[in-house]
Design a protein around this motif. Structure first.
Motif, PDB file in Angstrom:
ATOM      1  N   SER A 139       0.739  -1.135   0.060  1.00  8.45           N
ATOM      2  CA  SER A 139      -0.014   0.045  -0.175  1.00  8.45           C
ATOM      3  C   SER A 139       0.725   1.165   0.050  1.00  8.45           C
ATOM      4  CB  SER A 139      -1.183   0.274   1.180  1.00  8.45           C
ATOM      5  OG  SER A 139      -0.533   0.119   2.355  1.00  8.45           O
ATOM      6  N   VAL A 140       1.946   1.203   0.576  1.00 10.44           N
ATOM      7  CA  VAL A 140       2.907   2.226   0.546  1.00 10.44           C
ATOM      8  C   VAL A 140       4.020   2.532  -0.581  1.00 10.44           C
ATOM      9  CG1 VAL A 140       2.975   2.416   3.264  1.00 10.44           C
ATOM     10  CG2 VAL A 140       4.621   1.400   2.029  1.00 10.44           C
ATOM     11  N   CYS A 141       3.984   1.381  -1.267  1.00 11.69           N
ATOM     12  CA  CYS A 141       4.944   1.400  -2.588  1.00 11.69           C
ATOM     13  C   CYS A 141       4.567   2.511  -3.521  1.00 11.69           C
ATOM     14  CB  CYS A 141       5.136  -0.037  -2.984  1.00 11.69           C
ATOM     15  SG  CYS A 141       6.402  -0.281  -4.360  1.00 11.69           S
ATOM     16  N   PRO A 142       5.400   3.599  -3.831  1.00 11.16           N
ATOM     17  CA  PRO A 142       4.813   4.176  -4.820  1.00 11.16           C
ATOM     18  C   PRO A 142       4.816   4.058  -6.159  1.00 11.16           C
ATOM     19  CG  PRO A 142       7.178   5.038  -3.882  1.00 11.16           C
ATOM     20  CD  PRO A 142       6.748   3.725  -3.153  1.00 11.16           C
ATOM     21  N   VAL A 143       5.558   3.073  -6.525  1.00  5.11           N
ATOM     22  CA  VAL A 143       5.571   2.465  -7.938  1.00  5.11           C
ATOM     23  C   VAL A 143       5.066   1.030  -8.256  1.00  5.11           C
ATOM     24  CG1 VAL A 143       7.773   3.970  -8.302  1.00  5.11           C
ATOM     25  CG2 VAL A 143       8.178   1.677  -7.303  1.00  5.11           C
ATOM     26  N   CYS A 153      13.359   3.326  -2.222  1.00  3.76           N
ATOM     27  CA  CYS A 153      12.880   4.378  -1.330  1.00  3.76           C
ATOM     28  C   CYS A 153      12.774   3.591   0.013  1.00  3.76           C
ATOM     29  CB  CYS A 153      11.558   4.777  -1.770  1.00  3.76           C
ATOM     30  SG  CYS A 153       9.876   3.512  -1.875  1.00  3.76           S
ATOM     31  N   TYR A 194      10.337   2.239   1.563  1.00  2.00           N
ATOM     32  CA  TYR A 194       9.229   2.581   2.457  1.00  2.00           C
ATOM     33  C   TYR A 194       8.262   1.117   3.167  1.00  2.00           C
ATOM     34  CZ  TYR A 194       8.683   7.464   0.721  1.00  2.00           C
ATOM     35  OH  TYR A 194       9.309   8.633   0.450  1.00  2.00           O
ATOM     36  N   THR A 196      -3.501   3.965   6.215  1.00  6.18           N
ATOM     37  CA  THR A 196      -3.049   4.735   5.060  1.00  6.18           C
ATOM     38  C   THR A 196      -4.184   5.338   4.592  1.00  6.18           C
ATOM     39  OG1 THR A 196      -1.260   2.987   5.043  1.00  6.18           O
ATOM     40  CG2 THR A 196      -1.381   4.568   3.265  1.00  6.18           C
ATOM     41  N   LEU A 241      -4.758   9.442   3.648  1.00  6.16           N
ATOM     42  CA  LEU A 241      -4.508   9.860   2.006  1.00  6.16           C
ATOM     43  C   LEU A 241      -6.186  10.509   1.670  1.00  6.16           C
ATOM     44  CD1 LEU A 241      -2.739   6.896   0.376  1.00  6.16           C
ATOM     45  CD2 LEU A 241      -1.811   9.238   1.076  1.00  6.16           C
TER      46      LEU A 241
END
Length: 268
Positions: A66-70, A91, A93, A205, A209
């Motif tokens: 859920s936090v992985c931006p890619v 990153c 995260y 999360t 958001l």
């Protein structure tokens, strides 16, 4: 159906066959790390008179994904949480978000990757067990459909109430995990993390958001107003300076003209 593994800590004898099977399956170098690492995806710990195996829990709703931006980490329908190193930007995260502190990092490499158990997904796809479960000689690790494993765990607890705690670790923790554990003593006594909530962590999360659009709207409006005021003041100041320069130039011209006239009168 969603797969999982049931690990019965009352049966495990600490033979480490699972560790060796995992190492061979993933072509990992031999290492004597005291915890999970880039060269060890599963580790057997001695906790008093019991042995406990640690690995990725493959959460039903994983915080790491859920936090992985890619989108380098993603949950598959079959159960595994898999990692795509080609997408990863390093990153880390996921390492911070994991409630079980599972993902590790190749700190010593020039092009490091996040490393963790991937549930031998290639074997699962063709109907085989993960390497660690296939090599367990005592049946301490049981692979199958998650719902069937939960039913088996409940059966063991009912049939042997003196042997097991009335708790299946992983059934509800952080929304549930694909790895399920049975124990004879409270899980905190054999190294399991206590105080985990039952709500899936990605929901927390999302709770943050989901408020961002309102924050961005209000914050953007305020910042826009501040920026307008600052720009307006800068514009007015610049106009004042320009007017002062023009006024100075006019005064200088007037003085020069007066000087020339006085010079002519003096000559006359």
């Amino acid at each position: 159906m969603r797969k999982g593994m049931l690990i019965d800590t009352t049966i495990c004898v600490g033979c480490q066959a699972c560790e060796e099977a995992c190492r061979e399956k993933n072509s990992l170098p031999e290492c004597n790390q005291s915890d999970l690492s880039a060269c060890k995806f599963t580790k057997v710990f001695e906790r008093g008179e019991y042995y406990v195996r640690k690995m990725c829990m493959h959460c039903l709703e994983p915080a790491c994904a859920s936090v992985c931006p890619v989108g380098a980490l993603r949950k598959l329908e079959e159960g595994p949480v898999v990692y795509d190193e080609d997408k990863c930007i390093g990153c880390r995260y996921c390492m911070q978000a994991c409630p079980f502190q599972i993902p590790t990092y190749e700190w010593s490499k020039a092009l490091p990757r996040v490393r963790k158990c991937w549930f031998c997904y290639d074997r699962v796809l063709v109907g085989e067990q993960p390497a660690c479960a296939a090599e367990c000689p005592t049946g301490a690790t049981l692979f199958g459909n998650r719902e069937d494993l939960l039913a088996e765990a409940r059966r063991r607890i009912v049939e042997s109430p003196d042997q097991y705690q009335k708790h299946i670790f992983g059934e509800r923790e952080v929304g549930g995990t694909s790895m399920l554990y049975l124990a004879a003593v409270p899980f905190e006594q054999i190294g399991f993390k206590s105080g985990l909530i039952e709500k899936p962590l990605p929901l927390l999360t999302w709770a943050v958001l989901s408020k961002l659009p309102d924050f961005v709207l209000v914050g953007g409006t305020l910042l826009g107003g501040v920026a307008w005021i600052i720009n307006r003041r800068m514009t007015l100041e610049e106009e004042r300076i320009q007017q002062a320069k023009l006024g100075g130039n006019r005064d200088a011209k007037s003085r020069n003209t007066l000087s020339r006239l006085l010079g002519r009168l003096g000559k006359d």
